[in-house]
Motif scaffolding. Structure first.
Motif, PDB file in Angstrom:
ATOM      1  N   UNK A  43     -59.123 -36.326  98.626  1.00 15.89           N
ATOM      2  CA  UNK A  43     -57.840 -35.779  98.199  1.00 15.89           C
ATOM      3  C   UNK A  43     -57.810 -34.253  98.254  1.00 15.89           C
ATOM      4  N   UNK A  44     -58.894 -33.643  98.710  1.00 18.71           N
ATOM      5  CA  UNK A  44     -58.911 -32.197  98.881  1.00 18.71           C
ATOM      6  C   UNK A  44     -59.611 -31.437  97.790  1.00 18.71           C
ATOM      7  N   UNK A  45     -60.194 -32.150  96.818  1.00 18.24           N
ATOM      8  CA  UNK A  45     -60.881 -31.489  95.710  1.00 18.24           C
ATOM      9  C   UNK A  45     -62.375 -31.386  96.013  1.00 18.24           C
ATOM     10  N   UNK A  46     -63.004 -30.392  95.428  1.00 20.69           N
ATOM     11  CA  UNK A  46     -64.441 -30.206  95.604  1.00 20.69           C
ATOM     12  C   UNK A  46     -65.150 -30.416  94.279  1.00 20.69           C
ATOM     13  N   UNK A  47     -66.261 -31.113  94.332  1.00 21.89           N
ATOM     14  CA  UNK A  47     -67.190 -31.171  93.220  1.00 21.89           C
ATOM     15  C   UNK A  47     -68.305 -30.160  93.490  1.00 21.89           C
ATOM     16  N   UNK A  80     -64.537 -40.678  85.766  1.00 23.98           N
ATOM     17  CA  UNK A  80     -64.383 -40.316  87.178  1.00 23.98           C
ATOM     18  C   UNK A  80     -63.276 -41.125  87.828  1.00 23.98           C
ATOM     19  N   UNK A  81     -63.189 -42.419  87.506  1.00 25.24           N
ATOM     20  CA  UNK A  81     -62.125 -43.244  88.077  1.00 25.24           C
ATOM     21  C   UNK A  81     -60.769 -42.900  87.470  1.00 25.24           C
ATOM     22  N   UNK A  82     -60.729 -42.485  86.198  1.00 24.83           N
ATOM     23  CA  UNK A  82     -59.447 -42.034  85.623  1.00 24.83           C
ATOM     24  C   UNK A  82     -58.954 -40.791  86.353  1.00 24.83           C
ATOM     25  N   UNK A  83     -59.860 -39.881  86.666  1.00 28.31           N
ATOM     26  CA  UNK A  83     -59.480 -38.681  87.418  1.00 28.31           C
ATOM     27  C   UNK A  83     -58.926 -39.070  88.786  1.00 28.31           C
ATOM     28  N   UNK A  84     -59.586 -40.000  89.470  1.00 25.81           N
ATOM     29  CA  UNK A  84     -59.117 -40.445  90.785  1.00 25.81           C
ATOM     30  C   UNK A  84     -57.733 -41.090  90.685  1.00 25.81           C
ATOM     31  N   UNK A  85     -57.516 -41.898  89.660  1.00 25.47           N
ATOM     32  CA  UNK A  85     -56.217 -42.560  89.490  1.00 25.47           C
ATOM     33  C   UNK A  85     -55.130 -41.537  89.177  1.00 25.47           C
ATOM     34  N   UNK A  86     -55.414 -40.580  88.291  1.00 21.12           N
ATOM     35  CA  UNK A  86     -54.404 -39.585  87.919  1.00 21.12           C
ATOM     36  C   UNK A  86     -53.960 -38.778  89.136  1.00 21.12           C
ATOM     37  N   UNK A  87     -54.917 -38.341  89.963  1.00 13.41           N
ATOM     38  CA  UNK A  87     -54.545 -37.598  91.164  1.00 13.41           C
ATOM     39  C   UNK A  87     -53.784 -38.489  92.149  1.00 13.41           C
ATOM     40  N   UNK A 122     -60.987 -31.872  88.102  1.00 12.06           N
ATOM     41  CA  UNK A 122     -60.426 -32.576  86.942  1.00 12.06           C
ATOM     42  C   UNK A 122     -59.009 -32.074  86.695  1.00 12.06           C
ATOM     43  N   UNK A 123     -58.020 -32.965  86.574  1.00 18.07           N
ATOM     44  CA  UNK A 123     -56.626 -32.506  86.459  1.00 18.07           C
ATOM     45  C   UNK A 123     -56.357 -31.660  85.225  1.00 18.07           C
ATOM     46  N   UNK A 124     -56.970 -31.988  84.088  1.00 15.26           N
ATOM     47  CA  UNK A 124     -56.732 -31.202  82.877  1.00 15.26           C
ATOM     48  C   UNK A 124     -57.290 -29.796  83.047  1.00 15.26           C
ATOM     49  N   UNK A 176     -50.360 -35.447  82.300  1.00 19.34           N
ATOM     50  CA  UNK A 176     -49.665 -36.516  81.569  1.00 19.34           C
ATOM     51  C   UNK A 176     -50.217 -37.883  81.947  1.00 19.34           C
ATOM     52  N   UNK A 177     -50.419 -38.096  83.242  1.00 15.58           N
ATOM     53  CA  UNK A 177     -50.963 -39.375  83.702  1.00 15.58           C
ATOM     54  C   UNK A 177     -52.377 -39.580  83.176  1.00 15.58           C
ATOM     55  N   UNK A 178     -53.178 -38.545  83.200  1.00 14.37           N
ATOM     56  CA  UNK A 178     -54.547 -38.663  82.692  1.00 14.37           C
ATOM     57  C   UNK A 178     -54.555 -38.944  81.197  1.00 14.37           C
TER      58      UNK A 178
END
Length: 376
Positions: A82-86, A103-110, A276-278, A327-329
Motif C-alpha cells: 500500500x506504499x508504507x514502509x516499515x 498488524x492486521x488491524x492496521x492493514x484493514x484500516x488502510x 500505523x494510521x494513528x 476512525x476505522x482503526x
C-alpha cells in the motif's frame, strides 16, 4: 464497512476485531475468490499479476516475503504494498509490528480508508494456513475482491478453504490477463492525486531538508516534551554534522485550498514513512498545527453540540483521509466513542505511552523537528 446493530449486546458492540475466520460465518454475498493456477511456474503469470498493481484504481498486487511464517508478516506485506514502509531490519521496530492482531488491524484500516477493492496475492502456495485464515478475515471485513495466484498444485490448507467459499478457477495466461484487466478504470477523484502514490525516498537522504514544526499553540495547556527521538526514548534534535542539513520553518496551516510545496513534501514523507494510521495522523496534525502530543490527546473534533474545537475543520484532503483511517482503526480496536454531548466525545487521539514514543520517532523519521525553545 459493516456497522453493528444498535441493539447488540455491549460486549459485542465494543469487542476488538481480530483476524479470526471460520467457514461457518462466511458471508455468501462476498465476491467469489479467483484462483489462478500456474502449474509449471511460468514467469509470465507472476509478471502479469505484479503489473496489475494500480493503487489509484483500488487494485493492489502483493508479493509475499519468502519463507516468512510469523502471523504478522503477511499483514506487513500488504501494508508495504500500500506504499508504507516499515523500519529496515537493523532498526528497532515499532511495538505493534510483533503483534499479529494489531498488524492486521492496521492493514484493514488502510484498506478501507484508501478504498482498496481488489488484492492480488502472488505465490499463494508459499504462505501458511494461518496467513490464509487472516486473509479470509480481512476479506470478510473489507469485502474486497481477492485473487490468489498459485504456482503448482494448491496446498492442502488453501484447498480446504476453497471447499467452503465461492470461487472460480483460471488456468491460462490469457484468462489471467483478461481477469486482471477487468477492474473498472475509475477511482474517487480525491484519491487520484493522493500523495500516497508518489513515494518519498525512504529513509530520507541525509542531505534532504528538515522542517521545523509550526509554533506550539498556547492552548490547551500541557507539559511540552521533546518530540524527536533518535533511538526511541533518547531525545535528539538535528543529527550532529559538520554541515547540518537546512531547516525550513513551517507556518501553521490556514486553508485547505492553500497549496504549498513544503506541505506536499511533508505529506509524501508521512504517507510513505509511517505505517500505523494513528501515528501518521498525529504527525500530520503536528506538522499542520504545531500541537504537542500532550495537547493532541485533549483536542476534540467540532460537532453540532460543540462547535469550538482545537482541531481544524478544513484540513487538506491527505490529512482528512488519515483521520478517516484513525476512525476505522478505533472501531477495529473496539473502543467506545461516547455521545457527542459528553466531554470526552470526538477525541480521536488517545495515545498510550508507547504510542507517544512511536510518534516521536516517526516525527524524526520524516525529518520534522520541534521549534527551538528560547535559550536552547
Amino acid at each position: 464497512m459493516t456497522s453493528t446493530p444498535s441493539g447488540a449486546a455491549p460486549d459485542e458492540t465494543f469487542r476488538k476485531w481480530a483476524p479470526a475466520w471460520s467457514p461457518d460465518h462466511t458471508d455468501p454475498e462476498l465476491p467469489p475468490i479467483t484462483l489462478i493456477t500456474d502449474t509449471h511456474d511460468q514467469p509470465a503469470y507472476t509478471t502479469t499479476a505484479l503489473a496489475a498493481h494500480q493503487p489509484e484504481l483500488g487494485r493492489i498486487a502483493v508479493h509475499p516475503t519468502p519463507l516468512a511464517t510469523a502471523p504478522a508478516y503477511l499483514a506487513h506485506d500488504l501494508i508495504r504494498a500500500l506504499g508504507k514502509h516499515l523500519p529496515p531490519p537493523h532498526f528497532d521496530p515499532p511495538w505493534w509490528t510483533s503483534n499479529a492482531d494489531e498488524s492486521w488491524r492496521v492493514a484493514v484500516a488502510w484498506t478501507q480508508a484508501l478504498n482498496i477493492s481488489h488484492y492480488v496475492i502472488c505465490r499463494t502456495h508459499r504462505i501458511t494456513g494461518r496467513h490464509l485464515e487472516h486473509l479470509m478475515a480481512l476479506r470478510e471485513r473489507t469485502r474486497i475482491r481477492l485473487t490468489l495466484v498459485v504456482s503448482g498444485p494448491p496446498p492442502d490448507a488453501l484447498s480446504t478453504i476453497l471447499n467452503t467459499v465461492a470461487h472460480h478457477h483460471i488456468d491460462s495466461i490469457e484468462g489471467t490477463r483478461q481477469h486482471l484487466n477487468a477492474d473498472p478504470a475509475t477511482t474517487p477523484q480525491s484519491l487520484a492525486g493522493y500523495p500516497w502514490w508518489q513515494r518519498a525516498p525512504f529513509p530520507c537522504p541525509p542531505n534532504e531538508p528538515w522542517y521545523e514544526l509550526p509554533p506550539r499553540p498556547r492552548r490547551p495547556a500541557g507539559s511540552p516534551d521533546e518530540i524527536t527521538s533518535g533511538t526511541r526514548g533518547t531525545p535528539a534534535r538535528l543529527p550532529p554534522s559538520d554541515s547540518p542539513p537546512p531547516v525550513i520553518a513551517l507556518s501553521a496551516f490556514t486553508r485547505a485550498d492553500t497549496s504549498s510545496a513544503h506541505f506536499e513534501t511533508v505529506a509524501q514523507r508521512i504517507h510513505t514513512h509511517i505505517a500505523h494510521p494513528v501515528h501518521a495522523a498525529v504527525v500530520a496534525i503536528r506538522a499542520l498545527t504545531g500541537y504537542g502530543t500532550d495537547q493532541l490527546v485533549q483536542l476534540t473534533l467540532p460537532t453540532p453540540h460543540r462547535r469550538r474545537a482545537g482541531l481544524p475543520t478544513d484540513l487538506p484532503e491527505w490529512a482528512r483521509l488519515l483521520q478517516d483511517a484513525v476512525r476505522l482503526h478505533t472501531e477495529l480496536r473496539g473502543r467506545h466513542v461516547p455521545p457527542e454531548h459528553l466531554s470526552d466525545a470526538n477525541t480521536p487521539f488517545r495515545l498510550s505511552a508507547w504510542d507517544s514514543n512511536e510518534v516521536a520517532h516517526a516525527t524524526e523519521t520524516c525529518h520534522l523537528v520541534a521549534p527551538q525553545s528560547p535559550g536552547t
